[in-house]
Write a protein that holds these residues in place. Structure first.
Motif, PDB file in Angstrom:
ATOM      1  N   UNK A  34       0.737  -1.346   0.071  1.00  0.00           N
ATOM      2  CA  UNK A  34       0.174   0.032  -0.228  1.00  0.00           C
ATOM      3  C   UNK A  34       1.115   1.339   0.140  1.00  0.00           C
ATOM      4  N   UNK A  35       0.550   2.129  -0.897  1.00  0.00           N
ATOM      5  CA  UNK A  35       1.000   3.275  -0.218  1.00  0.00           C
ATOM      6  C   UNK A  35       0.995   3.915   0.756  1.00  0.00           C
ATOM      7  N   UNK A  36       2.764   4.777   1.001  1.00  0.00           N
ATOM      8  CA  UNK A  36       2.291   4.931   2.372  1.00  0.00           C
ATOM      9  C   UNK A  36       3.067   6.013   2.288  1.00  0.00           C
ATOM     10  N   UNK A  37       1.937   6.978   3.727  1.00  0.00           N
ATOM     11  CA  UNK A  37       2.565   8.758   3.167  1.00  0.00           C
ATOM     12  C   UNK A  37       4.043   8.995   3.316  1.00  0.00           C
TER      13      UNK A  37
ATOM     14  N   UNK B 189      11.541  -1.203  19.676  1.00  0.00           N
ATOM     15  CA  UNK B 189      12.509  -0.041  18.487  1.00  0.00           C
ATOM     16  C   UNK B 189      11.122  -0.500  18.104  1.00  0.00           C
ATOM     17  N   UNK B 190      10.909  -0.720  17.653  1.00  0.00           N
ATOM     18  CA  UNK B 190       9.650  -1.243  16.414  1.00  0.00           C
ATOM     19  C   UNK B 190       8.186  -0.824  16.115  1.00  0.00           C
ATOM     20  N   UNK B 191       7.005  -1.128  15.752  1.00  0.00           N
ATOM     21  CA  UNK B 191       5.548  -1.292  16.150  1.00  0.00           C
ATOM     22  C   UNK B 191       5.272  -2.923  15.831  1.00  0.00           C
ATOM     23  N   UNK B 192       5.699  -3.687  17.211  1.00  0.00           N
ATOM     24  CA  UNK B 192       4.951  -4.983  16.684  1.00  0.00           C
ATOM     25  C   UNK B 192       3.799  -5.482  16.738  1.00  0.00           C
ATOM     26  N   UNK B 193       2.594  -4.665  16.804  1.00  0.00           N
ATOM     27  CA  UNK B 193       1.415  -4.257  16.400  1.00  0.00           C
ATOM     28  C   UNK B 193       1.290  -5.192  15.049  1.00  0.00           C
ATOM     29  N   UNK B 194       2.242  -4.877  14.066  1.00  0.00           N
ATOM     30  CA  UNK B 194       2.609  -4.835  11.681  1.00  0.00           C
ATOM     31  C   UNK B 194       3.156  -5.617  12.096  1.00  0.00           C
ATOM     32  N   UNK B 195       3.879  -6.883  12.922  1.00  0.00           N
ATOM     33  CA  UNK B 195       5.439  -7.369  12.229  1.00  0.00           C
ATOM     34  C   UNK B 195       5.314  -8.937  11.531  1.00  0.00           C
ATOM     35  N   UNK B 196       5.828  -8.850  10.350  1.00  0.00           N
ATOM     36  CA  UNK B 196       6.470 -10.349   9.922  1.00  0.00           C
ATOM     37  C   UNK B 196       6.905 -10.707  10.453  1.00  0.00           C
TER      38      UNK B 196
ATOM     39  N   UNK C   1       5.546  -2.391  10.078  1.00  0.00           N
ATOM     40  CA  UNK C   1       4.539  -1.070   9.105  1.00  0.00           C
ATOM     41  C   UNK C   1       3.995  -0.127  10.316  1.00  0.00           C
ATOM     42  N   UNK C   2       4.356   1.264   9.818  1.00  0.00           N
ATOM     43  CA  UNK C   2       3.876   2.156  10.800  1.00  0.00           C
ATOM     44  C   UNK C   2       3.933   2.798  11.946  1.00  0.00           C
ATOM     45  N   UNK C   3       5.413   2.681  11.734  1.00  0.00           N
ATOM     46  CA  UNK C   3       6.332   4.105  12.306  1.00  0.00           C
ATOM     47  C   UNK C   3       6.458   4.659  12.039  1.00  0.00           C
TER      48      UNK C   3
ATOM     49  N   UNK D 245      13.244  18.415  11.387  1.00  0.00           N
ATOM     50  CA  UNK D 245      11.584  19.209  11.402  1.00  0.00           C
ATOM     51  C   UNK D 245      10.805  17.951  10.813  1.00  0.00           C
ATOM     52  N   UNK D 246      11.428  17.192   9.771  1.00  0.00           N
ATOM     53  CA  UNK D 246      10.339  16.563   8.975  1.00  0.00           C
ATOM     54  C   UNK D 246       9.654  14.316   9.724  1.00  0.00           C
ATOM     55  N   UNK D 247       8.767  14.544   9.331  1.00  0.00           N
ATOM     56  CA  UNK D 247       8.470  13.459  10.426  1.00  0.00           C
ATOM     57  C   UNK D 247       7.291  12.707   9.640  1.00  0.00           C
ATOM     58  N   UNK D 248       7.617  11.288   9.564  1.00  0.00           N
ATOM     59  CA  UNK D 248       6.553  10.372   8.433  1.00  0.00           C
ATOM     60  C   UNK D 248       5.555   9.545   9.482  1.00  0.00           C
ATOM     61  N   UNK D 249       4.602   9.040   9.688  1.00  0.00           N
ATOM     62  CA  UNK D 249       3.659   8.893  10.880  1.00  0.00           C
ATOM     63  C   UNK D 249       3.365   6.673  10.391  1.00  0.00           C
ATOM     64  N   UNK D 250       4.122   7.261   9.323  1.00  0.00           N
ATOM     65  CA  UNK D 250       3.276   5.350   8.660  1.00  0.00           C
ATOM     66  C   UNK D 250       4.623   4.773   7.530  1.00  0.00           C
ATOM     67  N   UNK D 251       5.675   4.477   8.832  1.00  0.00           N
ATOM     68  CA  UNK D 251       7.397   4.240   7.711  1.00  0.00           C
ATOM     69  C   UNK D 251       7.449   2.258   8.595  1.00  0.00           C
ATOM     70  N   UNK D 252       7.646   2.326   7.093  1.00  0.00           N
ATOM     71  CA  UNK D 252       7.838   0.210   6.840  1.00  0.00           C
ATOM     72  C   UNK D 252       9.105   0.521   7.066  1.00  0.00           C
ATOM     73  N   UNK D 253       9.749  -0.638   8.114  1.00  0.00           N
ATOM     74  CA  UNK D 253      11.226  -0.388   8.460  1.00  0.00           C
ATOM     75  C   UNK D 253      11.165  -2.162   8.330  1.00  0.00           C
TER      76      UNK D 253
END
Length: 454
Positions: A21-24, A79-86, A105-107, A113-121
């Motif tokens: 899916x397209x990330x922000x 560190x990472x958002x564990x709810x979306x891990x695969x 996903x969704x990190x 001063x730049x921010x991104x809310x939904x980064x895949x790592x």
């Protein structure tokens, strides 16, 4: 937590996942349209501070990587958002098998001063990709395409800062000495057309621009295009890929031409191995231009408009140097040293090894007082066959204590490495520890690429 197992083949570090899916995008949070971020330049690599999910980390800015990679060197820190891990498995450059990794996903990620809310790592469990012992400072990961695609990225290698600008607010007013070149892309990685000179022949080449490659040039041998290493080369360790060690031939190039810029006698490596054969199939790619070349320019990447701007800086005519000792070292843990206390004429106390400060002590008496301190352990992790260091008896696992009579405590890792890039014939005296015994070796640096006199 849902866990699925997938297998992806990496071509450099990570390929694009076109089905996701397209990330922000990154956005400035303070109403500004640009931001300047200072960086450290170590072994030609750009180290920038970033924040992932409110944790401050240090990442390499790498135009040759598509998705951020987190190394498994945080000692269990979450560190990472564990709810979306695969769980996934990856394969990349080097001689090795598939590697287990986590796709998260969704990190939230912040750069200046730049921010991104939904980064895949991607978190990779592979000690070979831990840059910390190789660079001597904590390195937690790599980031690339997600920054370059959202901003116009200006890299000032001399002043050591990057400037991120919103594309709609960027004006590319060219200076007289600037060159603007078109970029093409494959798997979200930037390529330019250049020209090399080998055996007095001019050969057009298509090259990946990779800020995360510390070498000057990599070329893929191809007899059909007359891209073949000359007889003046030596076999060398080139570094670590995702799947293991990389080796190849190291040599010199007569010249590299990028637009109107001509760079003479650049170092060049011809990597070998099965994984390189895969890379050679990517849309007529002939190799890589790395940071040893890029640092000689003030660089502006504009992915949105598909161009790059180059302006040579004071590094442009700098010498291309390489390790003439045959020793590769890493920062592997610490060692304990005993520092004694001395009293000087003015009553000040100073701690240091007696061999370092005895001449400064007025009464030559040693106070029965000391303290234990930690010092970096610089360990030999690779020795080039038939190199000066190998021939005198140095071994893998040796821990360096002194170089030319100076305790390595006084050096940073990269400063020690720089000593091994000295002039032809320079004498190196090196004291090491091996199996709790001390040994002293001496050798002279040898330039294997020195042109033979007619």
């Amino acid at each position: 937590m849902k866990r699925s197992k997938l297998v992806f083949i990496l071509l450099t570090l990570l390929v694009c996942f076109n089905t996701q899916a397209q990330e922000q995008s990154f956005q400035f949070t303070n109403g500004k349209t640009s931001d300047k971020i200072n960086f450290q330049l170590i072994n030609n690599l750009i180290i920038i501070p970033i924040v992932i999910n409110d944790m401050e980390l240090s990442f390499i800015l790498d135009s040759g990587v598509t998705k951020p990679i987190l190394f498994d060197n945080l000692n269990g820190l979450e560190v990472l958002n564990s709810e979306t891990n695969e769980i996934i498995f990856l394969k990349g450059l080097g001689e090795g098998s598939l590697l287990e990794a986590i796709k998260s996903k969704n990190n939230k990620i912040t750069i200046g001063n730049a921010e991104k809310q939904q980064q895949t790592i991607f978190a990779i469990f592979n000690g070979n990709l831990d840059y910390t012992p190789k660079l001597g400072i904590p390195i937690h990961g790599i980031i690339g395409h997600d920054v370059f695609k959202d901003f116009v990225v200006e890299i000032n290698y001399r002043s050591k800062y990057i400037k991120l600008t919103s594309p709609e607010n960027y004006s590319d007013k060219l200076c007289r000495s600037c060159e603007k070149l078109p970029l093409s892309f494959h798997n979200s990685k930037p390529y330019i057309l250049a020209e090399i000179t080998m055996e007095n022949k001019q050969i057009p080449v298509k090259m990946l621009l990779d800020t995360g490659a510390s070498d000057a040039l990599w070329l893929f041998e191809d007899a059909s295009q007359e891209i073949v290493s000359t007889a003046n080369y030596f076999d060398d360790f080139l570094g670590h890929g995702l799947s293991g060690s990389l080796y190849g031939k190291r040599s010199k190039l007569e010249s590299l031409t990028i637009a109107s810029f001509v760079i003479y006698e650049s170092l060049v490596a011809f990597p070998t191995g099965e994984s390189i054969e895969t890379l050679k199939k990517i849309k007529d790619r002939n190799g890589t231009i790395g940071a040893e070349i890029l640092k000689r320019f003030h660089v502006v990447f504009n992915y949105q408009e598909s161009y790059i701007i180059l302006k040579k800086n004071s590094n442009f005519h700098g010498e291309f140097s390489y390790n003439k000792s045959g020793i590769d070292i890493e920062h592997r843990g610490v060692r304990i040293v005993k520092n004694y206390q001395y009293t000087l004429d003015n009553g000040r106390l100073i701690f240091g090894k007696s061999v370092d400060i005895t001449r400064h002590i007025s009464n030559k008496s040693l106070e029965d007082d000391f303290r234990l301190e930690t010092a970096p352990a610089f360990e030999i992790v690779n020795l080039r066959p038939n190199s000066p260091a190998k021939l005198v008896g140095l071994q893998l696992g040796d821990v360096i204590l002194e170089i030319n009579g100076t305790d390595v405590n006084k050096y940073k890792l990269q400063e020690v490495i720089h000593l091994f890039k000295g002039r032809e014939g320079k004498k190196i005296s090196i004291k090491i520890e091996r199996n709790e015994k001390i040994f002293l070796y001496e050798f002279h640096l040898k330039d294997l690429l020195k042109q033979k006199q007619p």
